[in-house]
Design a protein around this motif. Structure first.
Motif, short mmCIF file in Angstrom:
data_model
loop_
_atom_site.label_atom_id
_atom_site.label_comp_id
_atom_site.label_asym_id
_atom_site.label_seq_id
_atom_site.Cartn_x
_atom_site.Cartn_y
_atom_site.Cartn_z
N GLY A 261 -7.59 -40.30 39.23
CA GLY A 261 -6.37 -39.54 39.03
C GLY A 261 -6.07 -38.61 40.19
O GLY A 261 -6.36 -38.91 41.35
N ARG A 262 -5.50 -37.46 39.90
CA ARG A 262 -5.04 -36.53 40.93
C ARG A 262 -6.17 -36.13 41.88
O ARG A 262 -5.96 -35.99 43.09
CB ARG A 262 -4.46 -35.27 40.29
N LYS A 263 -7.36 -35.91 41.34
CA LYS A 263 -8.43 -35.37 42.19
C LYS A 263 -8.92 -36.37 43.23
O LYS A 263 -9.56 -35.97 44.21
CB LYS A 263 -9.59 -34.87 41.34
N THR A 264 -8.64 -37.66 43.05
CA THR A 264 -9.02 -38.65 44.05
C THR A 264 -7.80 -39.26 44.76
O THR A 264 -7.96 -40.09 45.65
CB THR A 264 -9.85 -39.79 43.42
N GLY A 265 -6.60 -38.83 44.34
CA GLY A 265 -5.38 -39.34 44.99
C GLY A 265 -4.80 -40.58 44.36
O GLY A 265 -3.69 -40.99 44.68
N ARG A 266 -5.55 -41.19 43.43
CA ARG A 266 -5.03 -42.40 42.78
C ARG A 266 -5.63 -42.56 41.40
O ARG A 266 -6.84 -42.39 41.21
CB ARG A 266 -5.36 -43.64 43.63
N GLY A 267 -4.77 -42.83 40.45
CA GLY A 267 -5.17 -43.18 39.09
C GLY A 267 -4.15 -44.16 38.58
O GLY A 267 -3.98 -45.24 39.17
N PHE A 268 -3.44 -43.82 37.51
CA PHE A 268 -2.31 -44.67 37.10
C PHE A 268 -1.12 -44.45 38.02
O PHE A 268 -0.21 -45.27 38.06
CB PHE A 268 -1.96 -44.37 35.64
N HIS A 269 -1.14 -43.36 38.75
CA HIS A 269 -0.12 -43.07 39.77
C HIS A 269 -0.84 -42.70 41.06
O HIS A 269 -2.05 -42.47 41.07
CB HIS A 269 0.81 -41.94 39.30
N THR A 270 -0.10 -42.60 42.15
CA THR A 270 -0.64 -42.24 43.45
C THR A 270 -0.18 -40.83 43.81
O THR A 270 0.98 -40.47 43.56
CB THR A 270 -0.19 -43.24 44.54
N TYR A 271 -1.08 -40.06 44.43
CA TYR A 271 -0.81 -38.65 44.71
C TYR A 271 -1.12 -38.34 46.17
O TYR A 271 -2.05 -38.90 46.75
CB TYR A 271 -1.64 -37.75 43.80
N ASP A 272 -0.34 -37.43 46.72
CA ASP A 272 -0.55 -36.97 48.09
C ASP A 272 -1.72 -36.01 48.11
O ASP A 272 -1.72 -34.97 47.43
CB ASP A 272 0.71 -36.26 48.60
N GLN A 273 -2.75 -36.31 48.88
CA GLN A 273 -3.95 -35.47 48.97
C GLN A 273 -3.89 -34.46 50.10
O GLN A 273 -4.83 -33.72 50.33
CB GLN A 273 -5.20 -36.36 49.18
N ALA A 274 -2.77 -34.40 50.79
CA ALA A 274 -2.65 -33.46 51.92
C ALA A 274 -2.65 -32.03 51.44
O ALA A 274 -2.21 -31.73 50.36
CB ALA A 274 -1.36 -33.76 52.68
#
Length: 274
Positions: A261-274
């Protein structure tokens, strides 16, 4: 969660010690708390001086022994029975005040099990916050068969009067009140995506716009952490043996793949880790 709990305690004017696994993790914890305080200032939720004071009264350490003089310890380690039991057994030896309260922020594990790892089960209680802790107003107080009335009263007063949270009580059952209701809902959304019935985006949009939920179930699962969702589901299933609590294969595979999820940048959605 641990950083959030520390932040609300420090903002309430309490002398706060944050213990991490080592010095590197302690520095990272300080950075998380500082970043959260900065966000609160930018959003006009906290005065700059109050943020600086909160950070100044918080000590970050990598040594469990630095908790020896605490009156209340809130454990927030990984949702793993062995890890939590080990921490409570250690705290029982380290925390000097026999009247000190040892609380757990567990989402689902039995408070009784953690209490029995100590010689002071009457002083062990569940104090379950919700993420993000500085924002969400709820705390679940969970008492085991051994938790004393004095301990319960003390933590309820701490949560309500000192931290300004709303308190609800729960019996010592897996999932407590909120997660016993929430997790089956999240798992149903995972099963729907797994079956191809609808996409993750459409499932979330449906619940946000159709039911006025502030966040769809799969976005919420990503925010919680898919590993944590799976762990809570497994605890619920172990206790109740009902199919609605069983973690779906897709969820377990995503956890195995490190897609949390959010803490790795990808789960069911993708997240910006910047």
């Amino acid at each position: 969660m641990g950083a959030g709990i520390a932040e609300v305690c420090a903002r309430a004017g309490l002398d706060t010690v944050v213990c991490e696994v080592d010095a590197v993790a302690a520095r990272a914890a300080r950075d998380r708390v500082a970043a959260s305080l900065d966000r609160a200032v930018r959003r006009g939720k906290l005065a700059p001086d109050a943020a600086a004071d909160a950070l100044a009264r918080t000590v970050f350490t990598g040594h469990l022994d630095d908790l020896a003089d605490r009156q209340l310890v809130v454990e927030a380690v990984v949702e793993n029975p062995a890890a939590k039991t080990e921490v409570f057994a250690a705290l029982d030896k380290i925390v000097e005040d026999p009247d000190a309260v040892l609380a757990t922020n567990t989402s689902s594990l039995p408070v009784m099990r953690l209490g029995m790892a100590t010689g002071r089960a009457d002083r062990v209680v569940g104090l379950h916050f919700f993420n993000p802790v500085p924002v969400l107003p709820l705390v679940e107080v969970v008492t085991s068969l051994h938790t004393s009335a004095a301990t319960t009263a003390a933590v309820e007063e701490f949560a309500a009067r000192t931290l300004g949270k709303t308190v609800i009580r729960s019996q010592d059952r897996a999932g407590f009140v909120v997660n016993a209701l929430l997790i089956p809902y999240l798992l149903a959304a995972v099963r729907m995506a797994e079956s191809g019935f609808a996409t993750a985006a459409d499932i979330d949009t449906g619940m946000e716009l159709g039911c006025a939920h502030p966040m769809g179930p799969l976005k919420l699962a990503d925010l919680i952490g898919l590993d944590t969702v799976a762990s809570i589901a497994e605890s619920l299933y172990d206790e109740f043996r009902e199919a609605l609590y069983a973690p779906p294969p897709l969820l377990l595979r995503m956890v195995e793949a490190g897609l949390l999820g959010r803490k790795t940048g990808r789960g069911f959605h993708t997240y910006d880790q910047a």
